[in-house]
Every structure is written in structure tokens, then in C-alpha cells.
Design a protein around this motif. Sequence first.
Motif, PDB file in Angstrom:
ATOM      1  N   TRP A  36       0.912  -1.225   0.036  1.00 52.81           N
ATOM      2  CA  TRP A  36      -0.027  -0.058   0.038  1.00 52.81           C
ATOM      3  C   TRP A  36       0.792   1.238  -0.110  1.00 52.81           C
ATOM      4  O   TRP A  36       0.286   2.352  -0.282  1.00 52.81           O
ATOM      5  N   LEU A  37       2.110   1.155   0.199  1.00 49.76           N
ATOM      6  CA  LEU A  37       3.117   2.264   0.586  1.00 49.76           C
ATOM      7  C   LEU A  37       3.964   2.351  -0.761  1.00 49.76           C
ATOM      8  O   LEU A  37       4.321   1.198  -1.297  1.00 49.76           O
ATOM      9  N   LEU A  38       4.197   3.591  -1.116  1.00 47.59           N
ATOM     10  CA  LEU A  38       5.336   3.976  -1.970  1.00 47.59           C
ATOM     11  C   LEU A  38       6.579   3.507  -1.300  1.00 47.59           C
ATOM     12  O   LEU A  38       6.795   4.110  -0.454  1.00 47.59           O
ATOM     13  N   ASP A  39       7.686   2.728  -1.922  1.00 45.82           N
ATOM     14  CA  ASP A  39       8.971   2.484  -1.383  1.00 45.82           C
ATOM     15  C   ASP A  39       9.686   3.817  -1.560  1.00 45.82           C
ATOM     16  O   ASP A  39       9.848   4.158  -2.815  1.00 45.82           O
ATOM     17  N   LEU A  40      10.385   4.401  -0.346  1.00 45.02           N
ATOM     18  CA  LEU A  40      11.171   5.573  -0.582  1.00 45.02           C
ATOM     19  C   LEU A  40      12.777   5.253  -0.621  1.00 45.02           C
ATOM     20  O   LEU A  40      13.197   6.347  -0.645  1.00 45.02           O
ATOM     21  N   THR A  41      12.869   4.320  -0.500  1.00 45.34           N
ATOM     22  CA  THR A  41      14.325   3.752  -0.371  1.00 45.34           C
ATOM     23  C   THR A  41      15.094   4.328  -1.231  1.00 45.34           C
ATOM     24  O   THR A  41      16.382   5.079  -0.844  1.00 45.34           O
ATOM     25  N   ASP A  42      14.832   4.411  -2.627  1.00 38.29           N
ATOM     26  CA  ASP A  42      15.630   4.941  -3.570  1.00 38.29           C
ATOM     27  C   ASP A  42      15.492   6.675  -3.543  1.00 38.29           C
ATOM     28  O   ASP A  42      16.380   7.415  -4.232  1.00 38.29           O
ATOM     29  N   ARG A  43      14.696   7.078  -3.114  1.00 41.81           N
ATOM     30  CA  ARG A  43      14.401   8.742  -2.908  1.00 41.81           C
ATOM     31  C   ARG A  43      14.999   9.324  -1.807  1.00 41.81           C
ATOM     32  O   ARG A  43      15.099  10.491  -1.727  1.00 41.81           O
ATOM     33  N   VAL A  44      15.092   8.608  -0.675  1.00 42.16           N
ATOM     34  CA  VAL A  44      15.571   9.236   0.746  1.00 42.16           C
ATOM     35  C   VAL A  44      16.886   9.119   0.812  1.00 42.16           C
ATOM     36  O   VAL A  44      17.086   7.742   0.984  1.00 42.16           O
ATOM     37  N   ARG A  45      17.608   9.837   1.137  1.00 36.58           N
ATOM     38  CA  ARG A  45      19.053   9.669   1.634  1.00 36.58           C
ATOM     39  C   ARG A  45      19.349   9.200   3.065  1.00 36.58           C
ATOM     40  O   ARG A  45      18.606   9.984   3.897  1.00 36.58           O
ATOM     41  N   PRO A  46      20.195   8.616   3.239  1.00 38.46           N
ATOM     42  CA  PRO A  46      20.316   8.246   4.781  1.00 38.46           C
ATOM     43  C   PRO A  46      20.537   9.661   5.743  1.00 38.46           C
ATOM     44  O   PRO A  46      20.048   9.942   6.712  1.00 38.46           O
TER      45      PRO A  46
END
Length: 422
Positions: free
Chosen positions: A105-115
Motif C-alpha cells: 500500500w505504500l510507495l517505497d521511498l528507499t531510493d528517493r530518501v538519502r540516509p
Amino acid sequence: MRGRRAVLLAALLALAGCAERPPGDGPVTLVFKHARILGPADPFPGLLAEFAAAHPGVRVTSESLPWSSDEQHQFYVINLEGRSPGFDVMMLDVIWVPEFARAGWLLDLTDRVRPEELAPHFASTVAAATWAGRVWALPWNMNVGLLYYRADLLAKYGLRPPETWEELEAAVRTIRAGERDPRLEGYLWQGKQYEGMVVNVLEALWANGTRLLGADGAVFPEPARAVEALAHLRGLLATGVSPRWVTAADEELSRRAFGDGRAVFLRNWPYVLDLVEAPGSAVRGRVGLAPLPGRVRGAGAGSTGGSHLGISRGTRHPDLALALVRFLTGERAQRAMATGAALYPTRTALYRDPALVARNRWLPRIHDLMLAGRPRPVTPSYLLLSTTLQPELSAVLVGLKPPARAIADARRRLDYFLASRR
Ligand code: GLC
């Protein structure tokens, strides 16, 4: 022909979820779902107008969710099952991320949000926004279970804030005997059948040196200690340390009674502080806060809570939705929320911010209590766990079932449900 191709292209882009604007140049509306605001001044109309001003052609509408975490969850489950949920940005209780991520149900933000973007937030909030090594939301506000006490009454009887269950009960007895005010209750907490009650029970388990799930996933790994913890909660009600109506109390009901000066102690989240310290509050300047007491000294721990902002995977405007999430979880917005909405920041630096500390001298203390908070079990099955437990726990609190039987029944039901999910 060219017209048909353009329509096809727009449809493909929309399907791929990367069309930022509907076909044609009409305005884009982002829909933001969140819980109602309890603080002195709702900052959202202003914040959302600011976001819209910085993004010409974008409108943001905010829609309120139902009151309790359980009802909010139900709303999302019903609406997210369909393909087009009708909202873009969603407030998520910290306990839902694994379930919603697994459900797709959620958009995966891993590649958009930097550590580096996550680093300013409490590590526990980042952990709660992460599932299966991927990031699904940004931390938005933070909660931890606290003990509020009437500092004036404790001082009058020469008492210190209680550190153990026994000290709390003794303080209630001393103060009520001295005050002789039948309207003054002892200890208020949340005992209604809902998620808030599960939080209170988990805190009682931790205070008694045990937990709900063992390292191997076993339910109530030390049943005898779990029975003791439940017996303690039931005992509070049976002996009158807590009034019977606690079994119908949620955060707000208990907060209002304490805020009206009708109780010595209250277990609740940090938002209460802003309301009891507000101008016109019956207990303004007379309230203190402390860690929750333990069965023995030092054993008490508050549950963490709070919420994240996630993006619905069905959104047609993922980039704009992420821009909104970044804005609302950013420093300026969290500062405005801390001031107007009694929502405590996930950004640790704000707890040392001179302007905020001048308004709320408890911030550094709350920061430390947030750090010491414990999470509820992190599993996609959390809601199943909670809702299965709720009737058993509630039956104990109202005196319908002995704690040992409820723990045995809950273990049986949960073992069965969890096994069928593996
Ligand atoms: C608060 C907390 C949330 C918790 C709920 C229980 O809203 O932020 O995490 O689940 O209370 O009532």
C-alpha cells in the motif's frame, strides 16, 4: 492519430504512477489524511497554504481521520484495498508500517530518501519507518508513555514522584486520605478495549520484567510474569487506586479528568503537557512528569508511539507527494507542530532549541524519556496480535476473567493465528 497517441501516453504515464499532472493543465490536488489536532492552534492550514504557494498549480486538502488508532487503521484497510484510495499522503501510526509495506500500500521511498535525510530523527522513529531493509515513510511526530503527577499534592504530603508500583499506590492512599475529597481519583490510565489499552498492558509487562513476544516469537514467553502484570492492573481497579471507569477510558477521557484536577496521577503521552499547561487549565503550573514506575525501581519504560507520513502507492503525483512529506516532516513544520499542535518532534535537535525550550521547559526531559522508550512488537502481524489480545485483556480488567486464564487463552489463540500466517 497524434491525439490518440498522446492520450495513450498520458494513460501509460498515469498507470506507471509518474504523471505529475492530470492530462491538460488543470490544478493538481494532493489529499493529506491525518488525525485531528488537539493543541492550542492548528498549524496545518498555514503550513499547507505555504506549501501550495511554493508549488504553483498545486492544492493540498487535508482530511481528518477517525479518532482512535484502531478506527484509523480500519479506514485505511478499507480504502487501500481498492486501487484508487483517494488520498496521496497518509499519516501512519508507527505500528502499521510493516503491515502496510507488506500489503503493497505504500510507495517505497528507499531510493528517493538519502540516509543523511533520516539522520536528524530519533533512531527509533527511523527504525519504525523501515521494514525489510527498505524505507516506507518519514518520521513525523513522536510519543512516549509518561507518568504525570500533581506536583502540588505530592509536595503537600512530602512525597517524591513514585518509582515503583508500590510507591504509586502508597502515594494515592496517603493523598486521598489526607484530602478527603471523594472527587479526587488516584491513578488514571487507558483501559478501554482498543490499542491504547494494549499499550498500557505492554508497559505493565515491561515494568514486570517480561514482554509479549520472546526472541523466538513465542507469545508471553514468561507467562507467570505476564499474569502478575495483568493482576497488578486489575488490582488497581479492584482496590480503587484507579476508578472503575478507567476500563472505558482512552487518552482524552483520562486527560480531561486529570486536567480538571480530578486525579493525582495519569499515564499518557506528551501532548497532555501542553493542554494542562494552557491558560485557563485547572492544574496549570501544578503538574510534573516522570518515567512510568516499575515493579522494582528502574524497571518502568514507556511505550514509543507517534506517526509517520507515508505515500499511497496509488498516488498519481509521487514526486509532489514526497515534496509535501518532506515539507511536513521538515524542521519548520515540526517546530510549528510542537508549538501549535502539541505534536512532539521526531527531530532530536528541536528538543534543545532555545525558543521551544523557553515555551516548554520539559523538552530536554521528554527527549531523554523518548530515547528510553520501548517499541511495541515490530511485525506485519501487529494489528492481528493487538486485536486478538484486546478482548482477553479487557475481560481481565473488568473482572470477568482471571489473569491466568486470559493469558492461557490469548497464547492459544495467538499461537494459532501466528502459525497460520507463517
Ligand atoms: C497515540 C500513539 C500511537 C498509539 C495510540 C494508541 O496516538 O501515537 O502510536 O498507537 O496512541 O492509542
